[in-house]
Design a protein around this motif. Sequence first.
Motif, short mmCIF file in Angstrom:
data_model
loop_
_atom_site.label_atom_id
_atom_site.label_comp_id
_atom_site.label_asym_id
_atom_site.label_seq_id
_atom_site.Cartn_x
_atom_site.Cartn_y
_atom_site.Cartn_z
N LEU A 1 0.83 -1.45 0.20
CA LEU A 1 0.11 0.22 0.05
C LEU A 1 0.95 1.24 0.06
O LEU A 1 1.96 1.18 0.40
N GLN A 2 0.22 2.38 -0.56
CA GLN A 2 1.05 3.51 -0.33
C GLN A 2 0.27 4.49 0.52
O GLN A 2 -1.20 4.72 0.42
N VAL A 3 0.86 5.01 1.77
CA VAL A 3 0.18 5.74 2.83
C VAL A 3 0.64 7.28 2.45
O VAL A 3 1.96 7.60 2.49
N VAL A 4 -0.40 8.06 2.30
CA VAL A 4 -0.10 9.55 1.99
C VAL A 4 -0.54 10.46 3.07
O VAL A 4 -1.93 10.41 3.16
N ALA A 5 0.07 11.44 3.55
CA ALA A 5 -0.45 12.37 4.13
C ALA A 5 0.21 13.64 4.00
O ALA A 5 1.51 13.81 3.89
N THR A 6 -0.35 14.84 3.57
CA THR A 6 -0.06 15.76 2.81
C THR A 6 -0.68 17.22 3.20
O THR A 6 -1.99 17.10 3.49
N PRO A 7 -0.32 18.46 3.35
CA PRO A 7 -0.91 19.63 3.68
C PRO A 7 -1.54 20.07 2.13
O PRO A 7 -2.30 21.09 2.47
N HIS A 8 -1.25 19.63 1.15
CA HIS A 8 -1.85 19.82 0.06
C HIS A 8 -2.84 18.82 -0.77
O HIS A 8 -2.15 17.80 -0.95
N PRO A 9 -3.88 18.95 -0.96
CA PRO A 9 -4.89 18.11 -1.33
C PRO A 9 -4.84 17.72 -2.83
O PRO A 9 -4.27 18.44 -3.64
#
Length: 350
Positions: free
Chosen positions: A173-181
Amino acid sequence: MAIQFRVEEEWMEFYDPTKDWQLFSRKTEVRYCPLTGDTSRILEYPLGKLNPPDYREIAEKTRELGCPFCPENLFQVTPRYPEKIHAEGRFKRGEAVVFPNLYPYGKHSGVAIFSGRHYVPLDEFTEEMLTDGFLVAKDCLEAIHRVDPASIYTSINWNYMPMAGASIIHPHLQVVATPHPSNYQRRTLSAAKQFLENHGNSYYTLLLQEERERGQRWICENESLGWVHSFAPQGQMDILGIFKGMETLAQLTEEKVRQMAKDLLVIFSYLKENRFVSFNLSLFVPVTPSPGYQAHVRLIPRTTLGMIGTSEINYFKVLHNEPLSLKKPEETAQELKREFEKHCALTENG
């Protein structure tokens, strides 16, 4: 009616050599997403019998060459998180492991390994594999949010097999958290908020109600999720699972993840039966609530077309940003509904 299922039909006339040169008309449907208004097109084109690649040989070769995700290499060659995110550098749950992505998609980008198996065909995934994989990804996202509360746009994603963009056979899986949607997150979050303001109810809740009543694209439901086929699909199929009353990552309990895992196994069975061997999946689940938004998962199978392995994605998707589907969503939904009914019958009798 709050939810609008808008379809525009376009008809083209031509003299058809396959029908003794008679004048013939063929239809294209332009469908508008009930939430965002984005369009997709349904073509009258025979999908035909798919000829999926056999990944067993390349899987064995890549394992022998030294897969970085296999147990004998994993902890020697994959990176570790800083101590502020995880004291030991990697998140673990059962056989599942999350570590940082060497080539990140954003500010926080992780890779979650399901198990030690290098190659897992669609019909050999287990409930435990999927449950542990998604739960350890959740553990990672929660830890990131504690350290960086500004990275609120979170998702758990899956490219299964090279046809779907996976550069490594070993399932992950790729887990992503970012301040830019992403564009999808930005558009759906904004549209869901606007829908709530206009209609006083969540789009996702009303969509399940409406699709259940209509029955055309309805697949099944349980205590955790309702499953439908998207009205305006983003691919050859576009299977949408909406978590009931769930807005944030904190509400994603083990029970809900396990139910999703069970449902995915039924979908995988259907895909294999129809000769699909690859898919893209995204679980959209914010860490903070957003008005009218509900956590949901979308799965789009991937394939090639015809004897020369033509890509299903052409200029319409890449440059016009408008997906094409060669099969009506209503047909796929009814087939999947029967698959779930068959599975339920087998479970009850077993």
